[in-house]
Design a protein around this motif. Structure first.
Motif, mmCIF file in Angstrom:
data_model
loop_
_atom_site.group_PDB
_atom_site.id
_atom_site.type_symbol
_atom_site.label_atom_id
_atom_site.label_comp_id
_atom_site.label_asym_id
_atom_site.label_seq_id
_atom_site.Cartn_x
_atom_site.Cartn_y
_atom_site.Cartn_z
ATOM 1 N N GLU A 42 -33.170 56.279 -27.997
ATOM 2 C CA GLU A 42 -34.213 56.269 -26.963
ATOM 3 C C GLU A 42 -35.561 55.813 -27.509
ATOM 4 O O GLU A 42 -36.468 55.517 -26.731
ATOM 5 C CB GLU A 42 -34.328 57.648 -26.314
ATOM 6 C CG GLU A 42 -33.186 57.949 -25.347
ATOM 7 C CD GLU A 42 -33.417 59.211 -24.532
ATOM 8 O OE1 GLU A 42 -34.344 59.987 -24.870
ATOM 9 O OE2 GLU A 42 -32.670 59.429 -23.553
ATOM 10 N N ASP A 79 -28.129 53.970 -13.561
ATOM 11 C CA ASP A 79 -28.927 53.768 -12.358
ATOM 12 C C ASP A 79 -29.284 52.280 -12.206
ATOM 13 O O ASP A 79 -28.987 51.451 -13.081
ATOM 14 C CB ASP A 79 -30.187 54.637 -12.422
ATOM 15 C CG ASP A 79 -30.746 54.959 -11.037
ATOM 16 O OD1 ASP A 79 -30.133 54.519 -10.039
ATOM 17 O OD2 ASP A 79 -31.772 55.645 -10.951
ATOM 18 N N GLU A 84 -38.108 61.666 -20.079
ATOM 19 C CA GLU A 84 -38.085 62.365 -18.793
ATOM 20 C C GLU A 84 -36.954 63.391 -18.687
ATOM 21 O O GLU A 84 -37.046 64.333 -17.903
ATOM 22 C CB GLU A 84 -37.929 61.352 -17.650
ATOM 23 C CG GLU A 84 -39.056 60.333 -17.568
ATOM 24 C CD GLU A 84 -38.814 59.314 -16.470
ATOM 25 O OE1 GLU A 84 -38.695 59.741 -15.303
ATOM 26 O OE2 GLU A 84 -38.703 58.113 -16.779
ATOM 27 N N LEU A 85 -35.889 63.200 -19.452
ATOM 28 C CA LEU A 85 -34.715 64.065 -19.331
ATOM 29 C C LEU A 85 -34.351 64.658 -20.686
ATOM 30 O O LEU A 85 -34.602 64.052 -21.725
ATOM 31 C CB LEU A 85 -33.533 63.260 -18.778
ATOM 32 C CG LEU A 85 -33.738 62.653 -17.383
ATOM 33 C CD1 LEU A 85 -32.591 61.712 -17.047
ATOM 34 C CD2 LEU A 85 -33.864 63.743 -16.331
ATOM 35 N N GLU A 120 -32.886 56.410 -20.144
ATOM 36 C CA GLU A 120 -32.904 57.869 -20.295
ATOM 37 C C GLU A 120 -31.454 58.338 -20.328
ATOM 38 O O GLU A 120 -30.787 58.414 -19.300
ATOM 39 C CB GLU A 120 -33.655 58.514 -19.125
ATOM 40 C CG GLU A 120 -35.150 58.304 -19.169
ATOM 41 C CD GLU A 120 -35.823 59.148 -20.250
ATOM 42 O OE1 GLU A 120 -35.257 60.187 -20.645
ATOM 43 O OE2 GLU A 120 -36.900 58.744 -20.715
ATOM 44 N N VAL A 160 -28.266 60.791 -20.883
ATOM 45 C CA VAL A 160 -27.819 62.181 -20.792
ATOM 46 C C VAL A 160 -26.319 62.206 -21.057
ATOM 47 O O VAL A 160 -25.578 61.341 -20.579
ATOM 48 C CB VAL A 160 -28.114 62.781 -19.403
ATOM 49 C CG1 VAL A 160 -27.474 64.164 -19.267
ATOM 50 C CG2 VAL A 160 -29.614 62.871 -19.171
ATOM 51 N N GLY A 194 -31.846 55.843 -15.663
ATOM 52 C CA GLY A 194 -30.968 56.945 -16.049
ATOM 53 C C GLY A 194 -29.587 56.443 -16.426
ATOM 54 O O GLY A 194 -29.052 55.511 -15.823
ATOM 55 N N LYS A 210 -30.435 64.775 -12.042
ATOM 56 C CA LYS A 210 -31.540 63.939 -11.558
ATOM 57 C C LYS A 210 -31.689 62.631 -12.347
ATOM 58 O O LYS A 210 -32.792 62.136 -12.571
ATOM 59 C CB LYS A 210 -32.862 64.731 -11.585
ATOM 60 C CG LYS A 210 -32.759 66.017 -10.776
ATOM 61 C CD LYS A 210 -34.105 66.612 -10.472
ATOM 62 C CE LYS A 210 -33.972 67.933 -9.730
ATOM 63 N NZ LYS A 210 -33.177 67.832 -8.495
ATOM 64 N N LEU A 211 -30.561 62.063 -12.706
ATOM 65 C CA LEU A 211 -30.594 60.775 -13.393
ATOM 66 C C LEU A 211 -31.011 59.645 -12.463
ATOM 67 O O LEU A 211 -31.349 58.557 -12.918
ATOM 68 C CB LEU A 211 -29.212 60.480 -13.983
ATOM 69 C CG LEU A 211 -28.925 61.209 -15.296
ATOM 70 C CD1 LEU A 211 -27.464 61.532 -15.442
ATOM 71 C CD2 LEU A 211 -29.398 60.378 -16.467
ATOM 72 N N HIS A 212 -30.975 59.909 -11.161
ATOM 73 C CA HIS A 212 -31.367 58.888 -10.188
ATOM 74 C C HIS A 212 -32.858 58.982 -9.850
ATOM 75 O O HIS A 212 -33.332 58.263 -8.970
ATOM 76 C CB HIS A 212 -30.543 59.020 -8.911
ATOM 77 C CG HIS A 212 -30.655 60.356 -8.242
ATOM 78 N ND1 HIS A 212 -30.452 61.553 -8.898
ATOM 79 C CD2 HIS A 212 -30.953 60.696 -6.956
ATOM 80 C CE1 HIS A 212 -30.623 62.552 -8.064
ATOM 81 N NE2 HIS A 212 -30.920 62.069 -6.879
ATOM 82 N N THR A 239 -35.368 58.835 -12.358
ATOM 83 C CA THR A 239 -36.180 58.406 -13.495
ATOM 84 C C THR A 239 -37.078 57.231 -13.112
ATOM 85 O O THR A 239 -36.771 56.463 -12.198
ATOM 86 C CB THR A 239 -35.294 57.978 -14.682
ATOM 87 O OG1 THR A 239 -34.477 56.879 -14.267
ATOM 88 C CG2 THR A 239 -34.422 59.121 -15.154
#
Length: 205
Positions: free
Chosen positions: A20, A141, A196-197, A26, A28, A124, A115-117, A119
């Motif tokens: 990253e 995403d 962000e994540l 982002e 996950v 994401g 909430k990967l959608h 970012t």
């Protein structure tokens, strides 16, 4: 149940942090023990075999009366229901297409729940693994999919799936993350530092 030890989870988190630094993606990671408990499958198989019992018994005359046949059916159903609840057995009773359908649905739910959608820039990216189903999927995403087609991840997913089948889940994660990092550096390079994540591995037991 711990699918990876604490130190192994930290290795995954460190691998995410490394890539990253060079990409806006982002990332996950999610590791699930299984996508479903398939309770209905074990009950279905137990019920079917219990119903077949009287026919088998009548084919081989054992001189059981109606009460004894009914008792045999109930005992068969109870024993098989308990036996088929053993995860290693249950998984083999479920067709692969059904197992993969459940795993794919769980992957998509995780993409939304984590909430990967949401970012910035739609970057994401989810690496999802369900061990019982031997299922691996990468979901991205729009900010990444606009730069890279789904075929980009096919070979990476295939290699990871083989690692999971061999019981090498940790190494599969590390290799997959590194391979994704190489692609993301080229096509989704870093424009500004942000996080962000969370980077830790999400475990679903």
């Amino acid at each position: 149940m711990t699918l990876l030890s604490e130190s192994e989870q930290q290795q995954v988190a460190a691998a995410i942090k490394r890539i990253e630094r060079d990409t806006d993606a982002e990332l996950v990671t999610v590791l699930a023990a299984r996508a479903d408990d398939y309770t209905y499958i074990s009950l279905l198989w137990a019920g079917m075999l219990a119903l077949l019992g009287p026919g088998v018994i009548n084919y081989y005359p054992l001189w059981l009366n109606a009460h004894e046949l009914l008792l045999t059916q109930w005992l068969t159903f109870i024993v098989l229901s308990l036996l088929f609840k053993v995860p290693a057995i249950t998984t083999r009773l479920v067709p692969q297409r059904v197992r993969h359908w459940h795993a794919a649905n769980l992957a998509r739910r995780q993409f939304l729940e984590l909430k990967l959608h949401h970012t910035e820039g739609g970057t994401g990216m989810l690496i999802f693994v369900s061990e019982a189903e031997r299922y691996v999927e990468i979901l991205v995403d729009h900010g990444i999919s606009s730069q890279l087609s789904d075929e980009t991840w096919a070979a990476i997913v295939s290699d990871f799936t083989m690692a999971v089948r061999r019981g090498e889940t940790l190494q599969g994660f590390l290799t997959c993350i590194a391979a994704c990092g190489e692609v993301l550096r080229q096509h989704v390079p870093v424009t500004r530092l942000r996080n962000e994540l969370p980077d830790h591995l999400v475990i679903l037991t």
